[in-house]
Structures are given as C-alpha cells and as structure tokens.
Design a protein around this motif. Structure first.
Motif, mmCIF file in Angstrom:
data_model
loop_
_atom_site.group_PDB
_atom_site.id
_atom_site.type_symbol
_atom_site.label_atom_id
_atom_site.label_comp_id
_atom_site.label_asym_id
_atom_site.label_seq_id
_atom_site.Cartn_x
_atom_site.Cartn_y
_atom_site.Cartn_z
ATOM 1 N N TRP A 68 44.299 42.947 53.216
ATOM 2 C CA TRP A 68 43.040 42.370 53.690
ATOM 3 C C TRP A 68 41.911 43.384 53.711
ATOM 4 O O TRP A 68 40.733 42.991 53.821
ATOM 5 N N HIS A 69 42.217 44.670 53.599
ATOM 6 C CA HIS A 69 41.138 45.669 53.616
ATOM 7 C C HIS A 69 40.223 45.544 52.403
ATOM 8 O O HIS A 69 39.062 45.963 52.469
ATOM 9 N N ARG A 70 40.730 44.993 51.328
ATOM 10 C CA ARG A 70 39.895 44.906 50.123
ATOM 11 C C ARG A 70 38.728 43.936 50.313
ATOM 12 O O ARG A 70 37.754 43.979 49.547
ATOM 13 N N PHE A 71 38.805 43.044 51.296
ATOM 14 C CA PHE A 71 37.714 42.102 51.536
ATOM 15 C C PHE A 71 36.679 42.641 52.529
ATOM 16 O O PHE A 71 35.678 41.972 52.773
ATOM 17 N N ARG A 72 36.917 43.802 53.084
ATOM 18 C CA ARG A 72 35.953 44.378 54.016
ATOM 19 C C ARG A 72 34.836 45.064 53.228
ATOM 20 O O ARG A 72 35.104 45.787 52.257
ATOM 21 N N PRO A 73 33.592 44.867 53.609
ATOM 22 C CA PRO A 73 32.482 45.441 52.813
ATOM 23 C C PRO A 73 32.546 46.964 52.709
ATOM 24 O O PRO A 73 32.219 47.528 51.658
#
Length: 374
Positions: free
Chosen positions: A182-187
């Motif tokens: 899910w870190h890949r969706f954090r800006p």
C-alpha cells in the motif's frame, strides 16, 4: 538441502567461557574466524549455530583454546560484555544485537516497562533502520517502519517483554510494514529517493530492489542479519525448503549482476557497508513511546465515537419506526362496461346544424353576457 554431518561444538556457555579464559574479545575471535562480532555473540548465546567452513574453523579454534586453557567451573552469574557498550561506529554491522544487562549487583532492581523498552530501542533501532533501508531503498520509509514497529511493541509490551527474542519480534513487524504494497499509493513514496553516492553502492542497491520482496527479505535475514536457515524460515513464515530455494535464487540473481558477491562473506561485507553509508538516525525512545500512546488514544477515542454514533442511530431508528402493522393500500379495481375512448372525426350534417343552432342561441336573450371587444 543435503548437509554433511556437522562438526561437534561445545555448549554455548562453554564457548563463551573458553573465549574469556583466553582473554579474547568477541571482536578478536570474530576476526580469527572471519565473521562479524554480532555473529560470534549469537553463537555464544545459542541463538544461531555456525555452518560449513565457518563451523569447522570455529570448532578448531575452540579446541585450541580448550587445550591451552585449564577447565574451570563456570560462574553462576554471567558477566556482561564490556565491548557491547562501546559507541556505535559508522561502519557497524547491520545485525540486531541483544541487550547486555550488567550483573554488578547481586540483586539488581527490576527495570520499569519504560526503561526496558528504551533499552531495547536504543540497542536495536539504529541497526534495524539500516536493515529496513536495504529492504526498501527508502530512508524515510525505513525510519517510519521501525518507529511503527516499536510503537506496536510498546502497545503489546507485556507480550513482547516475555518473548524469547524481542528484537526478532520487532524486526518481523518492521519488515512486514516496510514491505506493505500500500505504500506505493502514498504521494510521498511515488517517486524514488536519491541513490547512494558511490557507484558500487548504487549498483548493489538497484540489484537488491530488483529482487522479489520475499527473496530480498530472505537474503537480508540470512546473509545480513546472520539468522540460521530454520530461524529465517520461521520468521518469513515459510517452509525450510522454500526459504532455502529463495536464498539460492536471490544469491544467483545478485551474482549474475555482481560476480564478486558470489562469496557469502563478501556479500555480508558489502551489505554492511551499503547500510552504513546511508547515515540513518532513529528517533529518541521517549518520542516513539509518546507518539505511540497518542496514536492509541486517538484511535481509541475514534472507536468510542463511532460506537456511540452507531448506538445513537440504532436508538433513533427504534424510536421512529412504526409500532404496529399497517397494511398497504390496495390497488384500484377495474370498472367494467366503460366504452373505449374513440378518436374524434369529421362532423356529420346533423352535428353541424346542431352546433350552429347552439352558437346562435347562446348570443340571444337578456340572460347572456357578451364580452366587449376593445
């Protein structure tokens, strides 16, 4: 994996006694065997066991020390390693060290939970941040993962305090958080961070990040941290054959790009140097505990508010809902015998005459009113 019969070794406490009787530090013995100081410490505590050529060299060295040292009865209370308390050098190893507890007092006062947590954090957090950096290639994510892991440990401290390996408990939580997809969706994590300045370090970090996450984690635990095959498989929640295959494939992938890393000793040294060049720093233990407590209070209050809102909505529904059954309004009944609607056509002669008479009759007589045109 097929293994040859292992060379016998004395018990872990006897290994430590032989080293201390020979007036050798863990760092000096590690230099003779060709491993890191933390690896020797893990061997002496029984946390891991040497393998292959390292095991043979370690067994031969202990045998030589036993011949040169008279057997003495081991003290009942273990003494602390003085060298463990030395300040950390910029090129310190990346393995997690255990907490040394000096036994200067025959009846030491027990540590409070906060003091025990701070001691665990002070000794494990710096090296764990460097490990997580090798796992993710991101400095901020490495620090955040370690802080979240220790905040979780503080929330579940009664469980962590009695765990057989508290450092391993925290390490497992930090790795799981760092490898979350899910870190890949954090800006803030959509763009890569600046790579290491040295070209060799950039190539090694790029090769590491190209490995699948499970292979990368297995390689770091075995060749970086120094865990045994069984411990590594248990921490990654995989079978021993699966963990061994991941390790072999990860080594082959690295050796294909960097042939000099086919030697495990050289791979361990390069991983240590790459982690040390990042210059990562962890937050202070009180800060981690304070932020963790504030986050726990926030989510606790949010859960209470959500529960109250659900209870209020349920109560309002029960109060406003009808208390008796109201049958629905029946549908209208169809009336029979009504002629079908016909489309109006041209008027007949009789209908035209009737229309004219009506028009003329409506304009005659005193009772009729006509509109005045203006």
């Amino acid at each position: 994996m097929m293994q040859t019969p292992a060379t016998p070794l004395p018990p872990p406490k006897e290994r430590r006694r032989l080293r201390e009787a020979a007036s050798l530090t863990q760092a000096q013995l590690a230099t003779r065997v060709g491993v890191s100081r933390e690896t020797v410490r893990a061997w002496e505590t029984g946390r891991t066991s040497p393998r292959g050529r390292k095991r043979e060299a370690y067994a031969k060295l202990l045998n030589d020390l036993a011949e040169d040292t008279p057997a003495v009865e081991e003290a009942e209370v273990d003494t602390a390693e003085v060298e463990e308390a030395q300040p950390e050098s910029p090129h310190a190893d990346i393995v997690v060290v255990e907490i040394p507890v000096p036994h200067t007092d025959p009846a030491p006062a027990p540590l409070t939970p906060a003091q025990a947590f701070d001691a665990l954090y002070a000794f494990c957090a710096p090296s764990l941040v460097r490990q997580t950096y090798l796992l993710t290639g991101r400095r901020e994510l490495a620090r955040e993962s370690v802080e979240r892991a220790f905040q979780t440990a503080w929330q579940r401290w009664p469980e962590v305090a009695v765990d057989r390996d508290p450092a391993g408990w925290v390490r497992s939580v930090a790795y799981e958080y760092a490898l979350s997809p899910w870190h890949r969706f954090r800006p803030r994590y959509r763009h890569p961070e600046p790579p290491p300045p040295a070209p060799a370090d950039r190539v090694l970090l790029t090769a590491l990040l190209e490995l699948p996450p499970s292979y990368r984690r297995t390689l770091l635990l075995y060749d970086g941290v120094g865990l045994g095959l069984a411990e590594m498989a248990a921490e990654t929640e995989a079978s021993t054959p699966a963990a061994a295959n991941r390790l072999l494939h990860a080594r082959e992938a690295l050796a294909a790009q960097l042939p000099e890393l086919s030697d495990p000793t050289e791979l361990h040294r390069r991983l240590t140097e790459l982690a040390s060049t990042a210059r990562l720093h962890a937050a202070k233990p009180p800060t981690v505990r304070f932020v963790g407590e504030r986050r726990t209070q926030f989510w606790t209050r949010a859960a209470i508010a959500f529960t109250v809102a659900i209870a209020g909505a349920t109560t309002l529904t029960l109060r406003s809902a009808p208390t008796h059954y109201e049958p629905p309004v029946p549908l209208g009944q169809r009336v029979e015998g009504v002629p079908a609607r016909a489309v109006q056509g041209a008027l007949s002669e009789e209908e035209i005459q009737l229309r004219d008479r009506l028009r003329n009759g409506m304009t005659v007589g005193p009772e009729r009113l006509l509109p005045l045109s203006r």
